[in-house]
Design a protein around this motif. Sequence first.
Motif, PDB file in Angstrom:
ATOM      1  N   ALA B  48       0.821  -1.217   0.000  1.00 26.72           N
ATOM      2  CA  ALA B  48       0.000   0.000   0.000  1.00 26.72           C
ATOM      3  C   ALA B  48       0.848   1.256   0.000  1.00 26.72           C
ATOM      4  O   ALA B  48       0.345   2.348  -0.284  1.00 26.72           O
ATOM      5  CB  ALA B  48      -0.929  -0.023   1.210  1.00 26.72           C
ATOM      6  N   TYR B  50       3.199   1.976  -2.092  1.00 32.18           N
ATOM      7  CA  TYR B  50       3.578   2.430  -3.439  1.00 32.18           C
ATOM      8  C   TYR B  50       2.541   3.316  -4.126  1.00 32.18           C
ATOM      9  O   TYR B  50       2.915   4.305  -4.764  1.00 32.18           O
ATOM     10  CB  TYR B  50       3.967   1.211  -4.302  1.00 32.18           C
ATOM     11  CG  TYR B  50       5.295   0.696  -3.872  1.00 32.18           C
ATOM     12  CD1 TYR B  50       5.388  -0.314  -2.894  1.00 32.18           C
ATOM     13  CD2 TYR B  50       6.470   1.251  -4.372  1.00 32.18           C
ATOM     14  CE1 TYR B  50       6.620  -0.742  -2.448  1.00 32.18           C
ATOM     15  CE2 TYR B  50       7.703   0.809  -3.926  1.00 32.18           C
ATOM     16  CZ  TYR B  50       7.778  -0.178  -2.962  1.00 32.18           C
ATOM     17  OH  TYR B  50       8.995  -0.601  -2.515  1.00 32.18           O
ATOM     18  N   PRO B  51       1.237   3.021  -4.013  1.00 35.02           N
ATOM     19  CA  PRO B  51       0.287   3.990  -4.586  1.00 35.02           C
ATOM     20  C   PRO B  51       0.440   5.374  -3.979  1.00 35.02           C
ATOM     21  O   PRO B  51       0.320   6.372  -4.681  1.00 35.02           O
ATOM     22  CB  PRO B  51      -1.075   3.371  -4.262  1.00 35.02           C
ATOM     23  CG  PRO B  51      -0.819   1.911  -4.180  1.00 35.02           C
ATOM     24  CD  PRO B  51       0.549   1.794  -3.566  1.00 35.02           C
ATOM     25  N   LEU B  53       3.292   6.624  -2.777  1.00 37.32           N
ATOM     26  CA  LEU B  53       4.518   7.195  -3.350  1.00 37.32           C
ATOM     27  C   LEU B  53       4.262   7.720  -4.759  1.00 37.32           C
ATOM     28  O   LEU B  53       4.669   8.828  -5.114  1.00 37.32           O
ATOM     29  CB  LEU B  53       5.612   6.121  -3.391  1.00 37.32           C
ATOM     30  CG  LEU B  53       6.304   5.785  -2.072  1.00 37.32           C
ATOM     31  CD1 LEU B  53       7.227   4.587  -2.240  1.00 37.32           C
ATOM     32  CD2 LEU B  53       7.089   6.992  -1.566  1.00 37.32           C
ATOM     33  N   TYR B  54       3.575   6.945  -5.553  1.00 37.79           N
ATOM     34  CA  TYR B  54       3.341   7.353  -6.945  1.00 37.79           C
ATOM     35  C   TYR B  54       2.437   8.579  -7.005  1.00 37.79           C
ATOM     36  O   TYR B  54       2.588   9.451  -7.869  1.00 37.79           O
ATOM     37  CB  TYR B  54       2.718   6.187  -7.728  1.00 37.79           C
ATOM     38  CG  TYR B  54       3.714   5.152  -8.196  1.00 37.79           C
ATOM     39  CD1 TYR B  54       4.723   4.689  -7.356  1.00 37.79           C
ATOM     40  CD2 TYR B  54       3.651   4.649  -9.486  1.00 37.79           C
ATOM     41  CE1 TYR B  54       5.633   3.746  -7.788  1.00 37.79           C
ATOM     42  CE2 TYR B  54       4.546   3.703  -9.928  1.00 37.79           C
ATOM     43  CZ  TYR B  54       5.542   3.254  -9.076  1.00 37.79           C
ATOM     44  OH  TYR B  54       6.460   2.311  -9.504  1.00 37.79           O
ATOM     45  N   ARG B  55       1.524   8.656  -6.044  1.00 36.61           N
ATOM     46  CA  ARG B  55       0.636   9.822  -6.003  1.00 36.61           C
ATOM     47  C   ARG B  55       1.438  11.073  -5.686  1.00 36.61           C
ATOM     48  O   ARG B  55       1.270  12.119  -6.306  1.00 36.61           O
ATOM     49  CB  ARG B  55      -0.465   9.597  -4.967  1.00 36.61           C
ATOM     50  CG  ARG B  55      -1.601  10.615  -5.048  1.00 36.61           C
ATOM     51  CD  ARG B  55      -2.893  10.057  -4.442  1.00 36.61           C
ATOM     52  NE  ARG B  55      -2.646   9.330  -3.214  1.00 36.61           N
ATOM     53  CZ  ARG B  55      -2.930   8.052  -3.039  1.00 36.61           C
ATOM     54  NH1 ARG B  55      -3.453   7.339  -4.009  1.00 36.61           N
ATOM     55  NH2 ARG B  55      -2.669   7.464  -1.871  1.00 36.61           N
ATOM     56  N   ARG B  58       3.405  12.114  -8.653  1.00 36.21           N
ATOM     57  CA  ARG B  58       2.541  12.776  -9.653  1.00 36.21           C
ATOM     58  C   ARG B  58       2.193  14.187  -9.229  1.00 36.21           C
ATOM     59  O   ARG B  58       2.100  15.103 -10.049  1.00 36.21           O
ATOM     60  CB  ARG B  58       1.272  11.954  -9.863  1.00 36.21           C
ATOM     61  CG  ARG B  58       0.323  12.578 -10.891  1.00 36.21           C
ATOM     62  CD  ARG B  58      -0.842  11.650 -11.193  1.00 36.21           C
ATOM     63  NE  ARG B  58      -1.632  11.347 -10.002  1.00 36.21           N
ATOM     64  CZ  ARG B  58      -2.593  12.127  -9.532  1.00 36.21           C
ATOM     65  NH1 ARG B  58      -2.855  13.279 -10.113  1.00 36.21           N
ATOM     66  NH2 ARG B  58      -3.270  11.762  -8.452  1.00 36.21           N
TER      67      ARG B  58
END
Lengths: 874, 114
Positions: B48, B50-51, B53-55, B58
């Motif tokens: 959980a 990683y989403p 981190l990617y957010r 972005r």
Amino acid sequence: MSRFEREMRREMRGHVAERTAELRASGLSRRAALRQARIEFGSMDKYQELCRETSRLPYWDAFAKDLQHALRSLRRQPLLAFTVVATLGIGMGVSAALFSLVNAVALEPPVANAGFVRIYSTTADGGLLGGTWREYTAYRESAAFATLAAWAPAGAVHLHGGSAADLPVLVTCNFFQVYGTAAPIAGRWLSSGDCAQRRAVVVIASTLARERFGAEDTGLGRTLAFNDHNLTVIGIVRTPYAGQIDQIGAVAWIPGTLSSLLNGKPGWEERPDTPQLAIEGRLQRGASQAQAATAVRAIAANLDAEHPWLGGHTQVEVSNGSLAQTPGVGATALWAIGLATFLASLLALIAAANITGVLLARANRRHREVAVRLALGASRARILRLLATETLLLVAIAAAGALWIAAALPRLIAARLSGPGQPFTLHRLAPDARVLGYLALLALLAGLLAALSPALESLRFQLVETLKGRNSLLAQPSRHGRSLLTVAQAALSLVLLTTALAFTAAQRGVLQRAVEGHGYDAAHVLWLELTPRDAVLPPAPSPARARALAQRLAALPGVQGVAFASLPPVFSEQLELRGPGGEPWSVPTDRVSPEFFAVAGIPMIAGRGFSRDDADCAAPVCPVVVSREFLRRDPDARVGTLLRPMDSRNQALPPTLEIVGVAANTTDQLQDLPQAIVYQAWSPGHEAYGMLVRFHGPAAPAQSMVAGVLRQTHPDTDVVVRTLAELVLRRAQIVSRGRLAQVRALLVVLGAGAVALTMLGLYGTLAFQMARRAHELGIRTALGATRADMYRLALRATAVPLGWGLAAGLGLYAALATGLHALTSGPGGLTIFFWQPQVVAAGIALLVAAAALAVWRPARRATRLDPMAALREE
Amino acid sequence: MPDPSNLLPGTLELLVLKAVSLGELHGYGILRRIRQFAAGAFLPEQGALYPALYRLVRQGHLETRWGTSDANRRARFYRLTAAGRRKLGEETRGWNQLVAAMGAALAETRTAKP
């Protein structure tokens, strides 16, 4: 695999590897550490999916993934893919091909090169007049035009040894500069010197060269005789060619300065105010059509001011030559274009509805696959996009196929519509921006229809139940969606089918009306045709010779009367005149001898007919007889009213015409509408003439006797003797076999295609429904339902949406019928009654019969269901 | 007693920003640092992270580069951007205000007079 995917997977695997190493360092075995690390991490697929959504992949990245998935999915179901692509491709392709023809005929100018314009003179009531030589010479001086040409069909000029279909055209010598930049296939175009020096030259069509000289590029320097005058061939143009006057088929282009030499009539320059020319040209570089229109209107106003004896106000329009821009036709043409486009689009819409049904059925079977994806973390939007991409891929492939059909089919249709001497000349049939835009719009509509509803259908289920392998209540196929599709297909099919039937009935009606009365006694009047064997008109009979011939014919047994006329009541020429109100008016006219009305059976209503003294009228005022319809259209006209032909300065026409009598109406055989005719007195000195002979008794003996007399008096002439009824029927047959038959053929093909697609849709829909309801049907059968009950159940499933479809189709057709009737009626058209009870009833009956045939097999299968096998299914 | 192992919703991103603010880290390193200063709190599933981190990447609060971890593996390293620093400051102030207000409310024993 994209870079984003690679890096994301590497990162997460790296995380698991780090944790595994930690756990191994704490004493776990490699296998146990790896297992523990993976459990702690959770579902990698799920978090990868979340990362994709979170990161909002570059569109092309997401699209590429969806596309790969779509391709894999299609490879698994090649038959379905082929069915969808073929159905939709053919539907869109045929629609686009028909629109391409509509575009070429109605929206495109007749000439390929830019800047082409056509100048129209119009009457106050919107009718079109030919241009005059005075107007042409004035307009061509305008700086708005790079070049301006004039032409007119040379009706009185005949090619020696040719047929009536070999039409020469009189042209100004810059004609070919306006129409084409391509060189002739042999020789040269007409030049200004040819006209200035009145050289006896001609440019001919390649079809004529092949016929006369053996090859289409052979014949330069040879001569052809026109009205006994030899003209030298200086150029050969390839045909079909835009300068052939579409659908008439000119074969020879002759300098207009030779007109008086060839046909003995005053030429264009000698009759400068006769409206007889088509004026066309090219705009000067940088000039617009609007500027050209302003310029010619100013010139026309100057001409009116300089020549007040012409009276009235000349109205001028400049168009690009397309049907849509033709004055008086433009608004109607746009209507026609809209309706034709709508009818052409129906097939594509029906095809789209058909494949939507197929895809809906497929979507219902994919609930489990979608449920697994949702469970793995994919969002509904993501799945919607994935499923829609599959369908859009199919639509895109179908659109590519449709483009190929749209490029190839119009040529085949144009070739089919062409006949000998009637080329369907379209300079551009390749898809242009409009056709591509139309196809794109069709693909978009089809794509939206076919993609959205199946995609939404795929998401209609309960997740847990579906994962357990049970069909949830929500998983029942959407009945409303499928019913709507059936309604739509049935409605659109009914419109196409009924329109085709209406045209079929019209074609038969033309033939039937041909044998009905049209205000003259067609069955007991003969029309005598004299066709010189060398294609040169015979000299006009002297008065004595005409009387002698009439007396000899009148003496034959059974003959009740003989008359002379320029044309039979079936045909007429046009007379441009100004009524009492001063408005220009183009009316049909015929020149008739005093006996004409009695012989043709047209009663006089008021005033008098013609007398012998009316022939060769040289007085300032000459008598005419008009039809009753003429008085209705010109309320100021009555016996004694004076009418003025437009070319009042021409010495060949009398300055004034006086109405001395009123005759009963005759009707146009095609439209069955009364005609406003002006009859003028026939003179034996008139070179064009024919004879009418009234008889009693059977027609064959009378024809034989009359033909025998004529062969004796005209030994070098081919004599044809027909009753007016036969003449009318022949004309009706030509019309019914011409454009009417071709349009009917196209509509029949469209209608049959639409019905076939609808049958396919109904079959598939009912088969799917019966398969889905097998369990229910098994229970009903076990509880005692009979075979008849099963039939009723199956048919009711189809009958309800079909009934709604027929009702919707009737409503749509009723709305279209008025517009179609208005478009096909009017001057030069046909009276087609689209809203006829028998036509509509036939359309409904045919569609219902087709539907019954389509659903018979699935209904029969439902009655043969094994209830035990069905009950075991869950 | 509430389970301290579950992070409150919305707090993960704040903890990630805080962890990265102390120095560039790869994903597993961020997880370890969060455990260190979050007093044992952990994610139900490590993935959980990683989403989140990617957010943050972005949104421009984090930037990344590929490098080599201590274990000599290729890993993606995250570091705070200037916007991320501002975001961390704002979220920290907001969180402190929330905690102070909740603490005051929960410590209050008197009732308001009617």
